[in-house]
Design a protein around this motif. Sequence first.
Motif, PDB file in Angstrom:
ATOM      1  N   THR A 197      33.560  26.879 -24.404  1.00  0.00           N
ATOM      2  CA  THR A 197      32.843  27.705 -25.373  1.00  0.00           C
ATOM      3  C   THR A 197      31.443  27.164 -25.637  1.00  0.00           C
ATOM      4  O   THR A 197      30.658  27.802 -26.328  1.00  0.00           O
ATOM      5  N   VAL A 198      31.137  25.965 -25.100  1.00  0.00           N
ATOM      6  CA  VAL A 198      29.788  25.416 -25.294  1.00  0.00           C
ATOM      7  C   VAL A 198      28.831  26.154 -24.347  1.00  0.00           C
ATOM      8  O   VAL A 198      29.035  26.132 -23.140  1.00  0.00           O
ATOM      9  N   PRO A 199      27.813  26.832 -24.889  1.00  0.00           N
ATOM     10  CA  PRO A 199      26.939  27.623 -24.023  1.00  0.00           C
ATOM     11  C   PRO A 199      26.103  26.743 -23.088  1.00  0.00           C
ATOM     12  O   PRO A 199      25.683  25.647 -23.461  1.00  0.00           O
ATOM     13  N   ALA A 200      25.872  27.245 -21.873  1.00  0.00           N
ATOM     14  CA  ALA A 200      25.140  26.481 -20.865  1.00  0.00           C
ATOM     15  C   ALA A 200      23.717  26.169 -21.321  1.00  0.00           C
ATOM     16  O   ALA A 200      23.169  25.120 -20.977  1.00  0.00           O
ATOM     17  N   GLU A 201      23.121  27.085 -22.125  1.00  0.00           N
ATOM     18  CA  GLU A 201      21.739  26.887 -22.565  1.00  0.00           C
ATOM     19  C   GLU A 201      21.581  25.557 -23.313  1.00  0.00           C
ATOM     20  O   GLU A 201      20.532  24.921 -23.269  1.00  0.00           O
ATOM     21  N   LEU A 202      22.672  25.193 -23.992  1.00  0.00           N
ATOM     22  CA  LEU A 202      22.624  23.981 -24.789  1.00  0.00           C
ATOM     23  C   LEU A 202      22.384  22.754 -23.913  1.00  0.00           C
ATOM     24  O   LEU A 202      21.614  21.858 -24.257  1.00  0.00           O
ATOM     25  N   TYR A 203      23.050  22.737 -22.751  1.00  0.00           N
ATOM     26  CA  TYR A 203      22.865  21.623 -21.818  1.00  0.00           C
ATOM     27  C   TYR A 203      21.426  21.617 -21.307  1.00  0.00           C
ATOM     28  O   TYR A 203      20.794  20.570 -21.168  1.00  0.00           O
ATOM     29  N   GLU A 204      20.907  22.832 -21.043  1.00  0.00           N
ATOM     30  CA  GLU A 204      19.534  22.948 -20.574  1.00  0.00           C
ATOM     31  C   GLU A 204      18.561  22.409 -21.629  1.00  0.00           C
ATOM     32  O   GLU A 204      17.639  21.650 -21.319  1.00  0.00           O
ATOM     33  N   ALA A 205      18.813  22.814 -22.859  1.00  0.00           N
ATOM     34  CA  ALA A 205      17.959  22.366 -23.956  1.00  0.00           C
ATOM     35  C   ALA A 205      17.965  20.844 -24.061  1.00  0.00           C
ATOM     36  O   ALA A 205      16.924  20.210 -24.290  1.00  0.00           O
ATOM     37  N   CYS A 206      19.143  20.252 -23.864  1.00  0.00           N
ATOM     38  CA  CYS A 206      19.255  18.798 -23.919  1.00  0.00           C
ATOM     39  C   CYS A 206      18.372  18.164 -22.841  1.00  0.00           C
ATOM     40  O   CYS A 206      17.665  17.182 -23.077  1.00  0.00           O
ATOM     41  N   LYS A 207      18.434  18.758 -21.663  1.00  0.00           N
ATOM     42  CA  LYS A 207      17.656  18.258 -20.537  1.00  0.00           C
ATOM     43  C   LYS A 207      16.156  18.246 -20.899  1.00  0.00           C
ATOM     44  O   LYS A 207      15.471  17.259 -20.711  1.00  0.00           O
ATOM     45  N   LEU A 208      15.698  19.375 -21.460  1.00  0.00           N
ATOM     46  CA  LEU A 208      14.285  19.503 -21.811  1.00  0.00           C
ATOM     47  C   LEU A 208      13.894  18.495 -22.877  1.00  0.00           C
ATOM     48  O   LEU A 208      12.817  17.925 -22.843  1.00  0.00           O
ATOM     49  N   ASP A 209      14.806  18.290 -23.824  1.00  0.00           N
ATOM     50  CA  ASP A 209      14.498  17.363 -24.912  1.00  0.00           C
ATOM     51  C   ASP A 209      14.730  15.910 -24.520  1.00  0.00           C
ATOM     52  O   ASP A 209      14.524  15.013 -25.327  1.00  0.00           O
TER      53      ASP A 209
ATOM     54  N   MET B   1      29.857  32.693 -20.539  1.00  0.00           N
ATOM     55  CA  MET B   1      29.984  32.359 -19.108  1.00  0.00           C
ATOM     56  C   MET B   1      30.658  31.001 -18.965  1.00  0.00           C
ATOM     57  O   MET B   1      29.995  29.972 -18.934  1.00  0.00           O
ATOM     58  N   PRO B   2      31.924  30.957 -18.899  1.00  0.00           N
ATOM     59  CA  PRO B   2      32.660  29.699 -18.959  1.00  0.00           C
ATOM     60  C   PRO B   2      32.201  28.685 -17.923  1.00  0.00           C
ATOM     61  O   PRO B   2      31.976  27.535 -18.248  1.00  0.00           O
ATOM     62  N   HIS B   3      32.049  29.117 -16.673  1.00  0.00           N
ATOM     63  CA  HIS B   3      31.836  28.122 -15.640  1.00  0.00           C
ATOM     64  C   HIS B   3      30.425  27.561 -15.617  1.00  0.00           C
ATOM     65  O   HIS B   3      30.196  26.477 -15.099  1.00  0.00           O
ATOM     66  N   ASP B   4      29.486  28.328 -16.203  1.00  0.00           N
ATOM     67  CA  ASP B   4      28.121  27.799 -16.269  1.00  0.00           C
ATOM     68  C   ASP B   4      28.042  26.596 -17.190  1.00  0.00           C
ATOM     69  O   ASP B   4      27.114  25.813 -17.123  1.00  0.00           O
ATOM     70  N   ALA B   5      29.039  26.473 -18.061  1.00  0.00           N
ATOM     71  CA  ALA B   5      28.997  25.382 -19.031  1.00  0.00           C
ATOM     72  C   ALA B   5      29.249  24.033 -18.371  1.00  0.00           C
ATOM     73  O   ALA B   5      29.023  22.995 -18.959  1.00  0.00           O
ATOM     74  N   ARG B   6      29.726  24.078 -17.136  1.00  0.00           N
ATOM     75  CA  ARG B   6      30.053  22.808 -16.509  1.00  0.00           C
ATOM     76  C   ARG B   6      28.828  22.226 -15.812  1.00  0.00           C
ATOM     77  O   ARG B   6      28.604  22.400 -14.624  1.00  0.00           O
ATOM     78  N   VAL B   7      28.017  21.558 -16.576  1.00  0.00           N
ATOM     79  CA  VAL B   7      26.759  21.050 -16.070  1.00  0.00           C
ATOM     80  C   VAL B   7      26.865  19.531 -15.965  1.00  0.00           C
ATOM     81  O   VAL B   7      27.550  18.884 -16.741  1.00  0.00           O
ATOM     82  N   ALA B   8      26.211  19.009 -14.978  1.00  0.00           N
ATOM     83  CA  ALA B   8      26.278  17.572 -14.762  1.00  0.00           C
ATOM     84  C   ALA B   8      25.740  16.800 -15.949  1.00  0.00           C
ATOM     85  O   ALA B   8      24.795  17.210 -16.603  1.00  0.00           O
ATOM     86  N   ILE B   9      26.408  15.676 -16.239  1.00  0.00           N
ATOM     87  CA  ILE B   9      25.895  14.779 -17.258  1.00  0.00           C
ATOM     88  C   ILE B   9      25.015  13.762 -16.532  1.00  0.00           C
ATOM     89  O   ILE B   9      25.465  13.088 -15.608  1.00  0.00           O
ATOM     90  N   ARG B  10      23.761  13.668 -16.932  1.00  0.00           N
ATOM     91  CA  ARG B  10      22.810  12.887 -16.131  1.00  0.00           C
ATOM     92  C   ARG B  10      22.890  11.403 -16.433  1.00  0.00           C
ATOM     93  O   ARG B  10      22.979  10.980 -17.579  1.00  0.00           O
ATOM     94  N   GLN B  11      22.881  10.635 -15.363  1.00  0.00           N
ATOM     95  CA  GLN B  11      22.713   9.198 -15.498  1.00  0.00           C
ATOM     96  C   GLN B  11      21.720   8.798 -14.429  1.00  0.00           C
ATOM     97  O   GLN B  11      21.803   9.305 -13.313  1.00  0.00           O
ATOM     98  N   PRO B  12      20.790   7.940 -14.726  1.00  0.00           N
ATOM     99  CA  PRO B  12      19.704   7.696 -13.788  1.00  0.00           C
ATOM    100  C   PRO B  12      20.084   6.900 -12.545  1.00  0.00           C
ATOM    101  O   PRO B  12      19.565   7.173 -11.457  1.00  0.00           O
ATOM    102  N   ALA B  13      21.042   5.948 -12.642  1.00  0.00           N
ATOM    103  CA  ALA B  13      21.199   4.957 -11.585  1.00  0.00           C
ATOM    104  C   ALA B  13      21.678   5.525 -10.247  1.00  0.00           C
ATOM    105  O   ALA B  13      21.162   5.161  -9.194  1.00  0.00           O
ATOM    106  N   LEU B  14      22.677   6.430 -10.254  1.00  0.00           N
ATOM    107  CA  LEU B  14      23.286   6.861  -9.011  1.00  0.00           C
ATOM    108  C   LEU B  14      22.852   8.278  -8.645  1.00  0.00           C
ATOM    109  O   LEU B  14      22.559   9.091  -9.514  1.00  0.00           O
TER     110      LEU B  14
END
Lengths: 317, 287
Positions: A197-209, B1-14
């Motif tokens: 339920t967490v919107p994808a835009e939120l992750y994008e916003a985090c990236k920008l910030d 959009m459920p699957h768009d929510a699965r975004v990588a969590i960034r870590q710089p090293a690897l």
Amino acid sequence: MSDFTVSSSLTRRLGARIWSSRVDYLFLVPGMLIFGAFILYPIFAAEYFSLLNWSGFDANAKFVGLANYVELLRDPFFWNAFGRSFLFTLSTVPAQMIISLIIAIILNNKLLKLSALFRTMIFLPVVTPVAVIGIVMTIMLSPFNGPINMAILDIGLLSRPLDFLGDPDLVLWTLAAIYVWKWVGVTMVYWLAALQTVPAELYEACKLDGVKGWQVTLYVIMPMIMPFAIVIALISAISALNVFPLIMSMTQGGPYFASEVMEVYIFRYAFATAGAIPRLGYASAAGVFFGLAIMSLTILQVLAVRHLRNREKPHAA
Amino acid sequence: MPHDARVAIRQPALSPRMRRVLISVVLAAVCAVWIYPLLWMISASLKDNAAIFANEGLIPGQPTFENYVRAWKEANIGSYFFNTVFVTVGSVLLVTIASSMMGYVLGRRRFVGRGLIFALIAFTIFVPQGYTIIPIFDLLTRIGLGQSLWGVMLATCGGSFVIFVLLFAGYFSQIPNELEEAAKMDGVSFVKTFWYVMLPLARPIVVTVVVMQTLYAWNDFLLPLVVTLANPSIRTLSVGVYAFRGENFIDWGGMTAASTISILPVVILFLFLQRYFIDGLAGAVKG
């Protein structure tokens, strides 16, 4: 609607309304039969039974008022089982929720190609009947040749095997660990649903910030899925209070009553009397006391949640 | 959009690829430990007792099906299996029909007493089984089903019934009115509208309820144990496996074979339906 409607016309209108939804009532019949017979009736009948001295074998049920309750409250075995039920719940629910949350956050990672496979593996113990888990785990943990003890001895962690299920100090914690192992899969699915339920835009916003890594999880995702945490905790707690099958199939409440929870206590007095006369009335009293305790806790929790929500409202608006 | 929510969590090293491999390896290790007891069970069921006690590796040296033959014959697994199928199929059918009908009416219709039913459901949702088992047992005895599989089957319907009703009610209440009204205009009856229009729309919930009730009925222990205490011939698998354990605890091969037989049907069913099941459960939490 007029304020001066006379009561007879009200009754007639009510009758007409009921008659106009007769098909709806017909549709309710099968469901209400199941609900009434196996859920609603037992809840109220249990109170009546708890006032009887009754073996169940014959019709000679004698009304004894609150005598069962008086005896119950004096029985140290009852209080131990009562407390153990809550101790079991308090120790398993947080562990189960935290472990499954960590797994869910990892599986929710888009980079992971095999997450469906991993999810299935974590879910398999959920699908496995408790009686089977009881057998397999008893063998695994056996102090004689059990694979887990053999592994511990091989590594040299301990010099002699642990009697996981035979040691009164260890048994409840062993059962709690197995319980968590079995049910983490279900809680994981709940968390996965919450995470989606967490919107994808939120992750994008985090990236920008420039918010990164675990900070995103901790400061952005966690607050968003907190409302789900309350529901998940409640469902998990109710299921932990019904731990009977696991305990029955592993230790039957032993050794020396060290793993006897409320439902085992009830079962022992009502059905597993081993030659003695079953005491259905006394067991009912234990069930009612336990049920009312859980219900009052549930009501308290609902009130607490409502209180929190009301306090949050100004911020949300 | 459920699957768009699965975004990588960034870590710089690897690099993302390295990280993916690393996470997968760690997870695979965790999962291996996770299902080890079940793998061990299947492995042991294919060994003779001497080989099990010798603690050889997971792959059996000389696989044998002798345990399965013994479990099937001595532990009555065959008849327990059919008892369980009877209870499960019957209760799944009854529960699905009854809860979808009740959920439909509660979710979409307005009638006198609706609020009262909802209140009663909310009141009963968290009742522990230990509270209700004695009256249920007594009720079954009174209506002549105290020592019968029919009794187990009927009472098993009560298990998660109110949750299923709430699932259906929630789902049906979100379906837009147009379809129902179109059917009404065409003169389709209430019952037919429900059966041919609304129920197919609720397929995700139907699948969820079918799978959840199957799991519940296949797993249920306290109720079949209590009802079949005096009549071992109508034991279900859970109770039968439990009793077999009591009689033969030394026969690890036989017990693991009996256990494997009793998990196979649910595991196969789950593997086929897991996508629907997990999505349905997920939908239920969201709603």
